[in-house]
Design an enzyme around this catalytic site. Structure first.
Site, PDB file in Angstrom:
ATOM      1  N   HIS A  47      -2.235   5.947  -0.542  1.00  0.00           N
ATOM      2  CA  HIS A  47      -1.263   5.333   0.459  1.00  0.00           C
ATOM      3  C   HIS A  47       0.187   5.179  -0.260  1.00  0.00           C
ATOM      4  O   HIS A  47       0.451   4.977  -1.040  1.00  0.00           O
ATOM      5  CB  HIS A  47      -1.587   3.821   0.841  1.00  0.00           C
ATOM      6  N   GLU A  83      -4.540 -10.052  -1.650  1.00  0.00           N
ATOM      7  CA  GLU A  83      -5.172  -9.701  -0.618  1.00  0.00           C
ATOM      8  C   GLU A  83      -6.673  -9.314  -1.212  1.00  0.00           C
ATOM      9  O   GLU A  83      -7.352  -8.820  -0.326  1.00  0.00           O
ATOM     10  CB  GLU A  83      -4.514  -8.322  -0.229  1.00  0.00           C
ATOM     11  N   ARG A 124       7.493  -2.348   2.382  1.00  0.00           N
ATOM     12  CA  ARG A 124       6.654  -1.823   3.526  1.00  0.00           C
ATOM     13  C   ARG A 124       7.575  -1.242   4.672  1.00  0.00           C
ATOM     14  O   ARG A 124       7.092  -0.993   5.882  1.00  0.00           O
ATOM     15  CB  ARG A 124       5.566  -2.589   3.892  1.00  0.00           C
ATOM     16  N   ASP A 142      -2.384   2.633  -3.746  1.00  0.00           N
ATOM     17  CA  ASP A 142      -1.453   2.321  -2.951  1.00  0.00           C
ATOM     18  C   ASP A 142      -0.129   1.942  -3.573  1.00  0.00           C
ATOM     19  O   ASP A 142      -0.330   0.989  -4.147  1.00  0.00           O
ATOM     20  CB  ASP A 142      -1.938   1.260  -1.730  1.00  0.00           C
ATOM     21  N   TYR A 165       2.591   0.541  -2.834  1.00  0.00           N
ATOM     22  CA  TYR A 165       3.072  -0.965  -2.297  1.00  0.00           C
ATOM     23  C   TYR A 165       2.226  -2.151  -3.195  1.00  0.00           C
ATOM     24  O   TYR A 165       2.881  -2.976  -3.845  1.00  0.00           O
ATOM     25  CB  TYR A 165       2.464  -1.330  -0.928  1.00  0.00           C
ATOM     26  N   HIS A 166       0.810  -1.866  -3.510  1.00  0.00           N
ATOM     27  CA  HIS A 166       0.091  -2.650  -4.212  1.00  0.00           C
ATOM     28  C   HIS A 166       0.356  -2.312  -5.615  1.00  0.00           C
ATOM     29  O   HIS A 166       0.299  -3.324  -6.483  1.00  0.00           O
ATOM     30  CB  HIS A 166      -1.272  -2.703  -3.989  1.00  0.00           C
ATOM     31  N   GLU A 179      -9.963   0.710  -1.883  1.00  0.00           N
ATOM     32  CA  GLU A 179      -8.460   0.681  -1.826  1.00  0.00           C
ATOM     33  C   GLU A 179      -7.997  -0.764  -2.830  1.00  0.00           C
ATOM     34  O   GLU A 179      -8.636  -1.732  -2.901  1.00  0.00           O
ATOM     35  CB  GLU A 179      -7.694   0.370  -0.767  1.00  0.00           C
ATOM     36  N   GLU A 208       2.332   4.502   4.997  1.00  0.00           N
ATOM     37  CA  GLU A 208       1.738   3.273   5.581  1.00  0.00           C
ATOM     38  C   GLU A 208       2.983   2.258   5.669  1.00  0.00           C
ATOM     39  O   GLU A 208       3.859   2.188   4.912  1.00  0.00           O
ATOM     40  CB  GLU A 208       0.867   2.733   4.723  1.00  0.00           C
TER      41      GLU A 208
HETATM   42 MN    MN Z   1      -2.601   0.540   1.869  1.00  0.00          MN
END
Ligand code: MN
Length: 291
Positions: free
Chosen positions: A206, A153, A212, A180, A182-183, A147, A241
């Protein structure tokens, strides 16, 4: 067709057989094709109960986790890296036993805010470990997904390009990129280029809003992301997610930085996300979902 999944922690924070039944039943009732189960402690997973619940509700499964600091596979300290490899080895075994064909998440490093650059030795430890893990996974028909997460993170893989470079070093066909939204929102230029760069090496996606919470309530350009997935002919799973401390165990919630809640009703959130993703994909929700 893309199979649509939902993260188990939308439903429950615990890992008892009852928790898994709740999460699996809820996912099925709201129209999902599969559930993503986080495996933080493989030894305590009630494997037989999970298998029964999945069969009862006719739901598919994927596995994920974020490595803790003391099991950082990308550590320059060999013992720490070996603990990460051992954990992933056990997670892959649990994945095999519950019928998952994919293990992803923050597995190429610890899921933590690093205060230093990654080291060449640590990267080499991770590459060597993933060569062995990829072989183990392949023997069970499992694909691994690294991921790509934001700089707060992980320090090793923050962009799709970096994931592909690491995967090239590992050199195993069943190690793929796990993106993902979000990232991507934090690290990538846009939501299309990384998907095109990955092409058929994209293994998992994701779907998360920039905060989120509810899909569509934030500013992520999901039209661009889903358009890119269509463009490359992506046929893998997309998994919703979202996290709230109303559901999560405190240590997980705190690791993810959930300092305020954007929702408290799991079912309402799940239904809305399922409709949103169906609209984006232009694909119907499985017809026997409860209304
Ligand atoms: Mn994720």
């Amino acid at each position: 067709m893309n199979r649509v999944g939902i993260h188990g922690m939308v439903w429950v924070g615990g890992t008892t057989a009852e928790d898994f039944e709740t999460a699996i039943a809820g996912s099925r009732a709201t129209g999902y094709d599969l559930i993503e189960l986080p495996v933080f402690d493989p030894a305590t997973m009630p494997v037989a109960d999970i298998v029964r619940s999945l069969e009862r509700h006719d739901l598919g499964v994927r596995c994920s986790l974020g490595l803790p600091r003391d099991k950082d596979i990308s550590s320059a300290d060999r013992a720490t890296s070996a603990r990460g490899e051992a954990l992933l080895h056990d997670v892959i075994s649990v994945g095999r036993d519950i019928g998952a064909d994919f293990v992803g998440g923050v597995i190429s490093s610890a899921m933590t805010k690093y205060m230093e650059m990654p080291s060449a030795e640590g990267r080499a430890n991770a590459v060597a470990a993933f060569r062995r893990l990829a072989e183990q996974a392949a023997a069970s028909g499992i694909t691994l997904g690294l991921e790509v997460v934001n700089r707060y993170e992980s320090n090793l893989v923050n962009t799709a390009e970096e994931a592909l470079a690491l995967i090239d070093e590992i050199g195993a066909p069943n190690v793929t990129v796990h993106l993902d939204s979000y990232h991507m929102n934090i690290e990538e230029d846009d939501f299309r280029t990384p998907v095109l760069v990955c092409g058929d090496r994209l293994g998992y996606v994701h779907i998360g809003e920039n905060h989120r919470g509810y899909l569509g309530a934030g500013h992520i350009d999901f039209g661009q992301l889903f358009g890119a997935l269509r463009e490359v002919g992506y046929t893998g799973a997309v998994t919703f997610e979202s996290f709230s401390s109303a559901v999560l165990e405190p240590n997980v919630s705190n690791t993810l930085g959930i300092w305020r809640n954007l929702w408290s009703d799991s079912e309402d959130l799940a239904r809305q996300a399922r409709r949103y993703i169906a609209d984006q994909l232009g694909q119907p929700i499985r017809p026997d979902a409860a209304a």
